[in-house]
Design an enzyme around this catalytic site. Structure first.
Site, PDB file in Angstrom:
ATOM      1  N   GLU A  84       0.900  -1.148   0.000  1.00 14.08           N
ATOM      2  CA  GLU A  84       0.000   0.000   0.000  1.00 14.08           C
ATOM      3  C   GLU A  84       0.934   1.191   0.000  1.00 14.08           C
ATOM      4  O   GLU A  84       1.807   1.306   0.862  1.00 14.08           O
ATOM      5  CB  GLU A  84      -0.886  -0.017   1.259  1.00 14.08           C
ATOM      6  N   THR A 125      11.790   3.162   0.758  1.00 13.82           N
ATOM      7  CA  THR A 125      11.541   4.557   0.395  1.00 13.82           C
ATOM      8  C   THR A 125      12.314   5.524   1.290  1.00 13.82           C
ATOM      9  O   THR A 125      12.614   5.203   2.455  1.00 13.82           O
ATOM     10  CB  THR A 125      10.028   4.856   0.515  1.00 13.82           C
ATOM     11  N   ASP A 126      12.574   6.709   0.763  1.00 14.69           N
ATOM     12  CA  ASP A 126      13.238   7.749   1.568  1.00 14.69           C
ATOM     13  C   ASP A 126      12.376   8.175   2.757  1.00 14.69           C
ATOM     14  O   ASP A 126      12.877   8.721   3.737  1.00 14.69           O
ATOM     15  CB  ASP A 126      13.615   8.963   0.706  1.00 14.69           C
ATOM     16  N   GLU A 127      11.063   7.907   2.686  1.00 17.18           N
ATOM     17  CA  GLU A 127      10.162   8.389   3.747  1.00 17.18           C
ATOM     18  C   GLU A 127      10.462   7.759   5.102  1.00 17.18           C
ATOM     19  O   GLU A 127      10.032   8.275   6.130  1.00 17.18           O
ATOM     20  CB  GLU A 127       8.705   8.133   3.372  1.00 17.18           C
ATOM     21  N   TYR A 150       2.049   4.997   6.689  1.00 18.17           N
ATOM     22  CA  TYR A 150       2.722   4.399   5.518  1.00 18.17           C
ATOM     23  C   TYR A 150       4.217   4.228   5.786  1.00 18.17           C
ATOM     24  O   TYR A 150       4.761   3.124   5.665  1.00 18.17           O
ATOM     25  CB  TYR A 150       2.503   5.261   4.264  1.00 18.17           C
ATOM     26  N   LYS A 154       6.646   0.853   6.234  1.00 24.67           N
ATOM     27  CA  LYS A 154       7.812   0.558   5.382  1.00 24.67           C
ATOM     28  C   LYS A 154       9.079   0.415   6.233  1.00 24.67           C
ATOM     29  O   LYS A 154       9.921  -0.448   5.981  1.00 24.67           O
ATOM     30  CB  LYS A 154       8.004   1.670   4.331  1.00 24.67           C
ATOM     31  N   ASN A 180       9.093   8.788  -7.179  1.00 22.37           N
ATOM     32  CA  ASN A 180       9.098   8.404  -8.601  1.00 22.37           C
ATOM     33  C   ASN A 180       7.982   9.106  -9.357  1.00 22.37           C
ATOM     34  O   ASN A 180       6.934   9.424  -8.788  1.00 22.37           O
ATOM     35  CB  ASN A 180       8.834   6.907  -8.741  1.00 22.37           C
ATOM     36  N   PRO A 205      -5.402  20.443  -6.142  1.00 21.40           N
ATOM     37  CA  PRO A 205      -5.322  20.681  -4.693  1.00 21.40           C
ATOM     38  C   PRO A 205      -3.875  20.709  -4.222  1.00 21.40           C
ATOM     39  O   PRO A 205      -3.139  19.743  -4.411  1.00 21.40           O
ATOM     40  CB  PRO A 205      -6.060  19.476  -4.091  1.00 21.40           C
TER      41      PRO A 205
HETATM   42  P1  NAD Z   1       1.536   1.207  -6.455  1.00 24.41           P
HETATM   43  O1  NAD Z   1       0.573   1.532  -5.356  1.00 24.41           O
HETATM   44  O2  NAD Z   1       1.402   1.864  -7.773  1.00 24.41           O
HETATM   45  O3  NAD Z   1       1.512  -0.367  -6.723  1.00 24.41           O
HETATM   46  C1  NAD Z   1       1.469  -1.307  -5.691  1.00 24.41           C
HETATM   47  C2  NAD Z   1       1.136  -2.676  -6.293  1.00 24.41           C
HETATM   48  O4  NAD Z   1       1.165  -3.635  -5.232  1.00 24.41           O
HETATM   49  C3  NAD Z   1      -0.269  -2.747  -6.913  1.00 24.41           C
HETATM   50  O5  NAD Z   1      -0.224  -3.433  -8.137  1.00 24.41           O
HETATM   51  C4  NAD Z   1      -1.072  -3.546  -5.878  1.00 24.41           C
HETATM   52  O6  NAD Z   1      -2.138  -4.295  -6.450  1.00 24.41           O
HETATM   53  C5  NAD Z   1       0.005  -4.444  -5.300  1.00 24.41           C
HETATM   54  N1  NAD Z   1      -0.362  -4.881  -3.939  1.00 24.41           N
HETATM   55  C6  NAD Z   1      -0.816  -4.102  -2.919  1.00 24.41           C
HETATM   56  N2  NAD Z   1      -1.080  -4.881  -1.842  1.00 24.41           N
HETATM   57  C7  NAD Z   1      -0.756  -6.157  -2.204  1.00 24.41           C
HETATM   58  C8  NAD Z   1      -0.790  -7.390  -1.511  1.00 24.41           C
HETATM   59  N3  NAD Z   1      -1.231  -7.482  -0.247  1.00 24.41           N
HETATM   60  N4  NAD Z   1      -0.380  -8.495  -2.171  1.00 24.41           N
HETATM   61  C9  NAD Z   1       0.053  -8.432  -3.459  1.00 24.41           C
HETATM   62  N5  NAD Z   1       0.086  -7.287  -4.161  1.00 24.41           N
HETATM   63  C10 NAD Z   1      -0.303  -6.165  -3.534  1.00 24.41           C
HETATM   64  O7  NAD Z   1       2.967   1.454  -5.811  1.00 24.41           O
HETATM   65  P2  NAD Z   1       4.309   1.953  -6.522  1.00 24.41           P
HETATM   66  O8  NAD Z   1       4.330   3.423  -6.552  1.00 24.41           O
HETATM   67  O9  NAD Z   1       4.529   1.180  -7.760  1.00 24.41           O
HETATM   68  O10 NAD Z   1       5.374   1.508  -5.425  1.00 24.41           O
HETATM   69  C11 NAD Z   1       6.003   0.227  -5.488  1.00 24.41           C
HETATM   70  C12 NAD Z   1       6.956   0.087  -4.314  1.00 24.41           C
HETATM   71  O11 NAD Z   1       7.934   1.100  -4.365  1.00 24.41           O
HETATM   72  C13 NAD Z   1       6.284   0.205  -2.948  1.00 24.41           C
HETATM   73  O12 NAD Z   1       6.871  -0.731  -2.092  1.00 24.41           O
HETATM   74  C14 NAD Z   1       6.621   1.624  -2.492  1.00 24.41           C
HETATM   75  O13 NAD Z   1       6.670   1.705  -1.091  1.00 24.41           O
HETATM   76  C15 NAD Z   1       7.990   1.803  -3.121  1.00 24.41           C
HETATM   77  N6  NAD Z   1       8.360   3.195  -3.437  1.00 24.41           N
HETATM   78  C16 NAD Z   1       7.538   3.963  -4.192  1.00 24.41           C
HETATM   79  C17 NAD Z   1       7.921   5.253  -4.525  1.00 24.41           C
HETATM   80  C18 NAD Z   1       7.044   6.157  -5.355  1.00 24.41           C
HETATM   81  O14 NAD Z   1       7.346   7.328  -5.477  1.00 24.41           O
HETATM   82  N7  NAD Z   1       5.972   5.654  -5.962  1.00 24.41           N
HETATM   83  C19 NAD Z   1       9.149   5.743  -4.068  1.00 24.41           C
HETATM   84  C20 NAD Z   1       9.967   4.923  -3.295  1.00 24.41           C
HETATM   85  C21 NAD Z   1       9.569   3.639  -3.001  1.00 24.41           C
HETATM   86  O1  TDX Z   2      -3.282  16.387  -4.022  1.00 25.90           O
HETATM   87  C1  TDX Z   2      -2.125  16.483  -3.569  1.00 25.90           C
HETATM   88  N1  TDX Z   2      -1.641  17.723  -3.224  1.00 25.90           N
HETATM   89  C2  TDX Z   2      -0.414  17.917  -2.689  1.00 25.90           C
HETATM   90  O2  TDX Z   2      -0.026  19.057  -2.391  1.00 25.90           O
HETATM   91  C3  TDX Z   2      -1.258  15.341  -3.391  1.00 25.90           C
HETATM   92  C4  TDX Z   2      -1.736  13.962  -3.758  1.00 25.90           C
HETATM   93  C5  TDX Z   2      -0.013  15.559  -2.857  1.00 25.90           C
HETATM   94  N2  TDX Z   2       0.400  16.803  -2.494  1.00 25.90           N
HETATM   95  C6  TDX Z   2       1.763  16.970  -1.929  1.00 25.90           C
HETATM   96  C7  TDX Z   2       2.103  16.044  -0.782  1.00 25.90           C
HETATM   97  C8  TDX Z   2       3.586  15.815  -0.956  1.00 25.90           C
HETATM   98  O3  TDX Z   2       4.299  16.886  -0.348  1.00 25.90           O
HETATM   99  O4  TDX Z   2       2.676  16.599  -2.981  1.00 25.90           O
HETATM  100  C9  TDX Z   2       3.800  15.880  -2.461  1.00 25.90           C
HETATM  101  C10 TDX Z   2       3.859  14.515  -3.131  1.00 25.90           C
HETATM  102  O5  TDX Z   2       2.748  13.760  -2.673  1.00 25.90           O
HETATM  103  P1  TDX Z   2       2.503  12.257  -3.132  1.00 25.90           P
HETATM  104  O6  TDX Z   2       2.509  12.196  -4.610  1.00 25.90           O
HETATM  105  O7  TDX Z   2       1.303  11.755  -2.397  1.00 25.90           O
HETATM  106  O8  TDX Z   2       3.842  11.543  -2.661  1.00 25.90           O
HETATM  107  P2  TDX Z   2       4.532  11.418  -1.206  1.00 25.90           P
HETATM  108  O9  TDX Z   2       3.567  11.578  -0.113  1.00 25.90           O
HETATM  109  O10 TDX Z   2       5.733  12.320  -1.216  1.00 25.90           O
HETATM  110  O11 TDX Z   2       4.998   9.871  -1.255  1.00 25.90           O
HETATM  111  C11 TDX Z   2       5.530   9.288  -2.461  1.00 25.90           C
HETATM  112  O12 TDX Z   2       6.911   9.208  -2.447  1.00 25.90           O
HETATM  113  C12 TDX Z   2       7.524   8.217  -1.663  1.00 25.90           C
HETATM  114  C13 TDX Z   2       4.923   7.917  -2.744  1.00 25.90           C
HETATM  115  O13 TDX Z   2       3.517   8.002  -2.711  1.00 25.90           O
HETATM  116  C14 TDX Z   2       5.431   6.885  -1.787  1.00 25.90           C
HETATM  117  O14 TDX Z   2       4.935   5.597  -2.126  1.00 25.90           O
HETATM  118  C15 TDX Z   2       6.928   6.846  -1.839  1.00 25.90           C
HETATM  119  O15 TDX Z   2       7.409   5.981  -0.873  1.00 25.90           O
END
Ligand code: NAD
Ligand code: TDX
Length: 336
Positions: A84, A125-127, A150, A154, A180, A205
């Protein structure tokens, strides 16, 4: 040929990873385990035309079903993308994050040990490091200080992964990447949300004062980093991956609107996210020094490429925004 069990391969980063492997690495077969949550899109990967690819609709939190996947396949590597992943949803429903991100990871670790897999890579993640002020960068030895359900889930998963290395000798690796963006990102996240709202004439927003900073990395760069670590990383080590793309939210939204020729008046300041981390920024000199990784695409070019993808793939996101996403959007933003 090696078989890589990818979890969460129908989500944003997992999809990009699988497509990259299918196109460039004939020596790696993929077994994709995804429970197909709201964030997954089963159309992302066409099973028939993707070579050496198998898909299982399985929840990683279901140990029995996950066990069947390990029994039926000879797995060499595990890359755990499944999670998630949206901070705002973790504020609404933290339990689901504990289930998938912590319990799911624990199941994968136990099965990886039982089946003696060669490598286990946790996508983190960096978070997990918390929030920075104006100065400083996260390094791999920055203490964990997660501030949202979240990031807490992690960070917990990362600690379990390291515990399996120290206690059981499981050959683990962890990558921690910054924000990403790119093709196939679900529209709840800032960049696709901004592009899609702008294209459909909706307000954007912006939380709080809009000055929170994220370090943006193009998804293809993240994937190169993941592969570098999977193939050359040292077991028991953590590798930061960053994009050299720090920007305030207000600036990145304004830049996207400018590129789309849309007015800045679409930006609407709304109530801040609870516990909103102020700034993320990465020191990723370790992966650069050890494995030669640097991000290739700068933020400006990456945004151009991302905007083009969303313009060329309207069908992909229109299906999403006309479904359950509408209810999510109402809950998250209507009263904000
Ligand atoms: P995403 O939410 O787009 O995709 C998550 C995927 O995992 C989905 O396909 C979902 O169906 C699947 N999933 C969720 N719960 C599951 C479960 N219980 N069993 C099997 N599959 C399940 O996420 P993303 O942005 O692609 O992120 C992928 C990974 O990278 C995550 O671990 C996230 O923490 C990490 N990450 C994301 C970012 C970012 O900016 N998106 C940055 C750093 C790290
Ligand atoms: O509607 C919005 N308005 C807004 O100001 C949303 C959705 C976000 N934001 C702000 C919150 C954050 O400061 O923008 C920034 C980026 O938000 P998100 O896209 O929700 O990302 P963030 O919370 O930074 O987390 C993301 O980066 C690290 C990914 O969702 C994570 O999965 C990953 O680990």
């Amino acid at each position: 040929m090696k078989t890589c069990l990818v979890t969460g391969g129908l989500g944003f980063i997992g999809t990009n990873f699988i497509k990259y492997i299918a196109a460039h690495r004939k020596d790696i077969a993929i077994t994709n385990v995804d429970s197909v949550t709201y964030a997954a899109n089963p159309c992302n990967i066409d099973e028939k035309s993707t070579p050496h690819y198998k898909f299982y609709k399985v929840d990683i939190a279901n140990n029995d079903e996950l066990g069947d996947v390990f029994r039926e396949n000879k797995i060499d590597y595990v890359v755990n993308f499944a999670a998630e992943s949206h901070v705002d949803r973790s504020i609404l429903n933290p339990s689901l994050f504990v289930k998938t991100n912590i319990e799911g990871t624990l199941n994968l670790l136990k099965l990886s040990l039982e089946y003696k897999i060669e490598k286990f890579l946790q996508i983190s993640t960096d978070e997990v490091y918390g929030s920075l002020g104006e100065d400083g960068l996260f390094t791999e030895i920055t203490p964990l200080s997660p501030r949202s359900p979240y990031s807490a889930s992690k960070a917990s998963a990362d600690m379990l992964v390291m515990s399996f290395f120290h206690t059981f000798g499981l050959p683990v690796l962890i990558t921690r990447c910054s924000n990403n963006y790119g093709p196939y990102q679900f529209p709840e996240k800032l960049i696709p949300l901004t592009i899609i709202n702008a294209l459909t004439g909706k307000d954007i927003p912006l939380y709080g004062d809009g000055k929170n900073i994220r370090d943006w990395i193009y998804v293809a760069d993240h994937i190169r980093g993941v592969l570098d670590v999977l193939e050359q990383g040292r077991f028991g080590e953590i590798y930061n991956i960053g994009g050299c793309g720090e920007m305030q939210n207000i600036d990145i939204i304004s830049l996207i609107l400018k590129k789309l020729n849309k007015p800045l008046s679409l930006i609407k300041y709304v109530k801040d996210r609870a516990g909103h981390d102020r700034r993320y920024a990465m020191d990723f000199s370790k992966i650069t020094k050890e494995l030669g990784f640097t991000p290739e695409l700068n933020l400006n070019d990456g945004l151009d490429s991302t905007i083009s993808w969303y313009l060329e793939n309207e069908d992909w996101w229109k299906k999403i925004i006309s479904g359950d996403y509408r209810n999510y959007y109402k809950t998250m933003y209507e009263m904000r």
